[in-house]
Design a protein around this motif. Structure first.
Motif, PDB file in Angstrom:
ATOM      1  N   PHE A 102       0.980  -1.195  -0.076  1.00  0.00           N
ATOM      2  CA  PHE A 102      -0.005  -0.001   0.029  1.00  0.00           C
ATOM      3  C   PHE A 102       0.871   1.211  -0.082  1.00  0.00           C
ATOM      4  CE2 PHE A 102      -2.935   3.255   1.451  1.00  0.00           C
ATOM      5  CZ  PHE A 102      -4.237   2.657   0.890  1.00  0.00           C
ATOM      6  N   ILE A 103       0.846   2.218  -0.880  1.00  0.00           N
ATOM      7  CA  ILE A 103       1.485   3.303  -1.002  1.00  0.00           C
ATOM      8  C   ILE A 103       0.817   4.617  -1.011  1.00  0.00           C
ATOM      9  CG2 ILE A 103       1.626   3.312  -3.565  1.00  0.00           C
ATOM     10  CD1 ILE A 103       4.380   4.137  -3.540  1.00  0.00           C
ATOM     11  N   GLU A 104       1.230   5.507  -0.352  1.00  0.00           N
ATOM     12  CA  GLU A 104       0.480   6.868  -0.091  1.00  0.00           C
ATOM     13  C   GLU A 104       0.843   7.703  -1.164  1.00  0.00           C
ATOM     14  OE1 GLU A 104      -0.662   8.179   3.921  1.00  0.00           O
ATOM     15  OE2 GLU A 104       1.043   6.827   4.532  1.00  0.00           O
ATOM     16  N   LYS A 105      -0.026   8.567  -1.835  1.00  0.00           N
ATOM     17  CA  LYS A 105       0.267   9.752  -2.572  1.00  0.00           C
ATOM     18  C   LYS A 105       0.346  10.944  -1.613  1.00  0.00           C
ATOM     19  CE  LYS A 105      -2.843   8.079  -6.311  1.00  0.00           C
ATOM     20  NZ  LYS A 105      -4.306   8.567  -7.070  1.00  0.00           N
ATOM     21  N   PRO A 106       1.335  11.815  -2.008  1.00  0.00           N
ATOM     22  CA  PRO A 106       2.372  11.725  -3.049  1.00  0.00           C
ATOM     23  C   PRO A 106       3.315  10.763  -2.946  1.00  0.00           C
ATOM     24  CG  PRO A 106       2.726  13.649  -2.076  1.00  0.00           C
ATOM     25  CD  PRO A 106       1.492  13.071  -1.610  1.00  0.00           C
ATOM     26  N   PHE A 107       4.091   9.925  -3.522  1.00  0.00           N
ATOM     27  CA  PHE A 107       4.789   9.100  -3.550  1.00  0.00           C
ATOM     28  C   PHE A 107       6.099   9.440  -4.261  1.00  0.00           C
ATOM     29  CE2 PHE A 107       1.731   7.034  -6.073  1.00  0.00           C
ATOM     30  CZ  PHE A 107       2.462   7.167  -7.583  1.00  0.00           C
TER      31      PHE A 107
END
Length: 449
Positions: A102-107
């Motif tokens: 799971f990756i959060e924006k902004p990345f």
């Protein structure tokens, strides 16, 4: 071969940014900006990794919905979820549903690339592991020179050239699945899937979904019949199928078509069916446990695999073969003599059949350390004196010499006949007697051939 990545985001700038980053890494990019476009890709396109935004153009069907859909339809696909305003609970729920990351924006570009590379490495490892397992299983040959095995081997090529259904009967561990695979690998379907349904291990509530697939949320989820199309479907332990499912399978292979659970679309099927059972199906038909019409449908060709105790002459060949195979797989040379071990092997009843022999050989090679005494102890411990042929019992020392000699000769010749599969010519050669003399001796001892 380069991998494909599905990118799903309702912001065109995000899709372009990710596409530019990943195209430099030689990935094939598939783009979708709506849930409808994404579902179309899932249904009709092939991809290895998916990047899904949580918030999309529909409120009821979002990125988590797409994650569930992908995991149901394409379980091997690695899914990375993205969000600019997600909370910890959403991330935890996504991981529980099978998301890889799971990756959060902004990345950062590097963080995204690291996740993608890790997902790609996981796919490579899974692919290598699957290939090793398949090659390991396929490497086993159908070993044996006993009359029953020779007869089966002579029939494999003949039946393999047809698409006829086959029924393989034999006790557990006798090699039923191996025989089914050999038939498949020798057939024109060899480059297509070989799918196994073990009827004894499936939850009865899931039989229909496992076999026929289902339509869920307007999506077609493939079952085993879909996966086996153009190939071979092996139903292991076919007797464990519920009678209702037996009836549906009969209709499928009579009409060559089926419908998915909750579906209306007719699916044509081109699949070869092979079934196995460790129990005589004739008796089960009489008891009402198996459909007679299905039996006649699957019993076009019939193979009967004997228990190992009825093909003792194959023990040496099988043991030598397993030793060679494990030597290659373990990367170690074994210099062991099994002469004394074979004496015990011939006396044993082999309730686990060829599988048990293979396991004992593996145990000998790993724990025996090429030490004959250790090997002998391993075999004795494995057998536990529980399944030794009762005819090999201790001599009765209270008998007169003549009677004691007759008792010993009867035990000895009975065992030699078993080792040589009842073949008089082989037995006479093994014991150093003329055929006619051996016949007379067997008759005098009351040994029936």
């Amino acid at each position: 071969m380069s991998k494909s990545i599905l990118i799903v985001d309702d912001e065109p700038d995000i899709i372009k940014l990710i596409s530019d980053i990943l195209s430099e890494l030689s990935f094939n990019i598939i783009k979708a900006s709506t849930v409808k476009e994404a579902l179309n890709c899932i249904e009709n396109r092939s991809f290895d990794i998916a990047l899904l935004d949580v918030s999309l153009d529909e409120t009821k069907r979002d990125g988590v919905f797409l994650l569930k859909t992908i995991k149901e339809k394409l379980p091997e696909t690695q899914v990375i979820m993205m969000s600019g305003h997600a909370n910890i609970q959403i991330a935890v729920d996504a991981m529980k549903l099978g998301a890889f990351e799971f990756i959060e924006k902004p990345f950062s570009e590097q963080r995204l690339v690291n996740f993608i590379k890790r997902a790609s490495e996981i796919l490579d490892l899974k692919s290598q592991n699957k290939e090793l397992k398949e090659n390991y299983f396929k490497s086993y040959e159908f070993i044996g020179n006993s009359p029953s095995i020779k007869k089966i081997k002579n029939s494999i090529d003949k039946i393999a050239l047809t698409d006829s259904r086959a029924l393989i009967i034999g006790p557990s561990g006798s090699g039923k699945e191996l025989l089914a695979r050999k038939i498949h690998l020798n057939s024109k379907r060899k480059d297509n899937p070989f799918i196994v349904l073990n009827a004894a291990t499936i939850n009865p509530l899931n039989y229909e979904i496992e076999l026929f697939g289902q339509v869920k949320d307007n999506l077609d989820i493939f079952g085993l019949l879909d996966k086996a199309n153009k190939g071979t479907l092996l139903i292991d332990n076919v007797l464990d199928l519920p009678l209702e499912i037996q009836g549906r399978i009969l209709r499928v292979f009579t009409d060559q078509k089926f419908k998915r659970v909750n579906g209306t679309k007719i699916i044509n099927v081109d699949t070869r069916l092979i079934c196995t059972s460790s129990i005589d199906l004739y008796d089960e038909i009489q008891k009402g446990n198996f459909r007679e019409d299905l039996f006649h449908r699957i019993n076009v060709f019939n193979f009967e695999l004997p228990p190992l105790k009825r093909r003792l002459s194959d023990i040496n060949l099988l043991s030598d073969y397993f030793i060679k195979e494990y030597s290659v797989n373990l990367g170690k040379k074994f210099n062991i003599k099994l002469d004394k071990i074979y004496e015990l092997f011939y006396q044993y009843e082999w309730p686990g059949n060829v599988r048990e022999l293979r396991n004992i050989i593996e145990r000998i090679l790993i724990l025996g350390e090429n030490d004959n005494k250790k090997i002998l102890n391993i075999v004795k411990e494995s057998f536990g004196n529980l399944n030794v042929n009762k005819s090999q019992g201790a001599m009765d020392f209270n008998l007169p010499l003549k009677k004691a000699r007759e008792q010993w000769e009867k035990v000895y010749l009975s065992q030699q006949l078993k080792i040589n599969d009842g073949n008089i010519s082989k037995t006479s050669k093994a014991v150093g007697m003329e055929r006619s003399a051996l016949h007379r001796k067997l008759s005098s001892l009351g040994i029936k051939i």
